[in-house]
Design an enzyme around this catalytic site. Structure first.
Site, PDB file in Angstrom:
ATOM      1  N   LYS A  39       0.837  -1.211   0.000  1.00  0.00           N
ATOM      2  CA  LYS A  39       0.000   0.000   0.000  1.00  0.00           C
ATOM      3  C   LYS A  39       0.871   1.261   0.000  1.00  0.00           C
ATOM      4  CE  LYS A  39      -3.572  -2.782   0.907  1.00  0.00           C
ATOM      5  NZ  LYS A  39      -4.844  -2.986   0.245  1.00  0.00           N
TER       6      LYS A  39
HETATM    7  C1  LIG Z   1      -5.787  -3.963   0.961  1.00  0.00           C
HETATM    8  C2  LIG Z   1      -7.249  -3.778   0.894  1.00  0.00           C
HETATM    9  C3  LIG Z   1      -8.090  -4.159   1.948  1.00  0.00           C
HETATM   10  C4  LIG Z   1      -7.660  -4.965   3.143  1.00  0.00           C
HETATM   11  O1  LIG Z   1      -6.553  -4.604   3.794  1.00  0.00           O
HETATM   12  P1  LIG Z   1      -5.699  -5.684   4.654  1.00  0.00           P
HETATM   13  O2  LIG Z   1      -4.845  -4.802   5.481  1.00  0.00           O
HETATM   14  O3  LIG Z   1      -4.932  -6.515   3.680  1.00  0.00           O
HETATM   15  O4  LIG Z   1      -6.643  -6.474   5.469  1.00  0.00           O
HETATM   16  C5  LIG Z   1      -9.436  -3.861   1.844  1.00  0.00           C
HETATM   17  N1  LIG Z   1      -9.948  -3.277   0.760  1.00  0.00           N
HETATM   18  C6  LIG Z   1      -9.187  -2.929  -0.289  1.00  0.00           C
HETATM   19  C7  LIG Z   1      -9.833  -2.270  -1.456  1.00  0.00           C
HETATM   20  C8  LIG Z   1      -7.815  -3.182  -0.263  1.00  0.00           C
HETATM   21  O5  LIG Z   1      -7.063  -2.871  -1.333  1.00  0.00           O
END
Ligand SMILES: *Cc1c(COP(=O)(O)O)cnc(C)c1O
Length: 378
Positions: free
Chosen positions: A182
């Site tokens: 991210k």
């Molecule tokens: C990464 C992501 C999540 C979940 O995040 P995690 O930290 O991996 O649980 C939820 N929604 C979207 C759109 C994402 O890209």
């Protein structure tokens, strides 16, 4: 041959020093660094509060948990997302009610939302996909008219703005995620932003085994979870936040370079650069145009040392959703079309102009080979 992975975190000595300090302090969780991270994050986004949790998924689950849904209630959301956004609704025994996406923004098509509302509809969970804001003004009007809650999945969009305001600060609980690919990472982690003190306190309580505010260690007021973010993880987050604007600018520059280098490739559709809001670049995706096939391109790129991933499969066609709800191809055609043609190229801080040139040349080489070999014709 130089090879390129799909993603890499941007970790420096700043994070390493902060993590070391926490480890040496002996206070590894429920300590001052987690609180400092929450305050720093809230002020970065521009909200009064931010409640750190163990993942974006945990944050989404708790935001849905706070809505007190009954079994069979419905929440409108996007099929073109990572599976966690819809799963968070299922965790509370409610039903994700998918609405197809707008082909330009790839977010919920607001023209189709009202048709999906039934007497069981309780809320809307827009996803700001690929760092681009959903049409929140239109969503707000519909939600207000029908008395629906809004929870924003901002997991891919830290730093994006909607009408000049940072996502996360639009007045609804918004969830960010900190997995390693991210915009910023804590290895694993997430956070919920809000201006509402009671929402903050509830998220803190639910994420900490249902303990009350300042209550005794073994007093549990509600059925809670262990969704805490440790001080070790929070320390990484503090280091990352120090360079947040710089990181976003670097990501933006890489995306603009890709856009320039791939602009003349007829067989690839790129993200629309003319959209009005400020995107925060999460990945660098593209969509193959016929007769080029996505899977053939991914294979050819792999043999040229360039990693790629299909982005994103539609949630309603995941095996578990098909089985549970009986979804079939054709239910949400815009989302499915994007799922069939979409892939992401290497995208991370550290990619230099010359790397992007090499990657783009390999993409072009792969496409040329496939077109000549006739392999891509269906
Ligand atoms: C990464 C992501 C999540 C979940 O995040 P995690 O930290 O991996 O649980 C939820 N929604 C979207 C759109 C994402 O890209």
């Amino acid at each position: 041959m130089k090879t390129y992975p799909i993603a890499k975190p941007w970790i420096t000595d700043a994070e390493i020093k902060r993590v070391e300090a926490v480890l040496r302090s002996g206070h590894l969780s429920l300590g001052p660094v987690a609180t400092e991270f929450e305050k720093t994050f809230a002020s970065y986004v521009g909200t009064k509060y931010a409640a750190a949790v163990s993942s974006g998924t945990a944050g989404l689950h708790l935001c849905i948990r706070l809505q007190n849904l009954q079994e069979g209630d419905e929440v409108i959301t996007s099929p073109y997302s990572f599976v966690a956004s819809a799963n968070s609704i299922l965790y509370e025994r409610a039903i994700p009610k998918f609405v197809d996406i707008d082909p330009r923004t790839l977010n919920l098509d607001v023209r189709q939302i009202e048709k999906a509302i039934t007497p069981r509809t309780k809320g809307i969970l827009p996803v700001h996909i690929f760092g681009y804001p959903a049409e929140m003004d239109a969503i707000r009007v519909i939600a207000d008219k029908h008395g629906l809650f809004i929870v924003e999945d901002a997991c891919e969009s830290l730093g994006a703005t909607y009408k000049g305001k940072k996502l996360g600060a639009l007045g609804y609980p918004a969830v960010f995620a900190f997995y390693a690919n991210k915009q910023m990472t804590t290895a694993e982690g997430g956070i919920v932003t809000t201006d509402d003190e009671s929402v903050y306190k509830k998220i803190k309580s639910f994420s900490n085994q249902g303990r009350g505010d300042g209550d005794l260690w073994l007093k549990h007021e509600v059925l809670g979870y262990n969704y805490r973010l440790s001080d070790v993880h929070s320390a990484i987050g503090l280091g990352q936040l120090e360079r947040m604007d710089e990181a976003l600018a670097k990501r933006d520059a890489i995306a603009q370079t890709y856009h320039r280098l791939l602009a003349d490739v007829q067989e690839l559709e790129l993200l629309d650069a003319s959209l009005p809001e400020k995107r925060s670049w999460f990945i660098y995706p593209a969509w193959t145009r016929k007769p080029l096939q996505r899977d053939a391109l991914m294979q050819a790129l792999n043999s040229l040392g360039v990693a790629s991933r299909p982005y994103l499969p539609s949630i309603h066609l995941q095996p578990f959703y098909r089985q549970r709800f009986g979804y079939q191809e054709g239910a949400f055609p815009v989302s499915e079309d994007r799922s069939d043609r979409g892939l992401a190229f290497p995208f991370y801080i550290g990619l230099q102009e010359e790397d992007l040139k090499i990657i783009s040349d390999r993409i072009k080489e792969a496409i040329a080979k496939l077109l000549k070999g006739g392999k891509i014709y269906a």
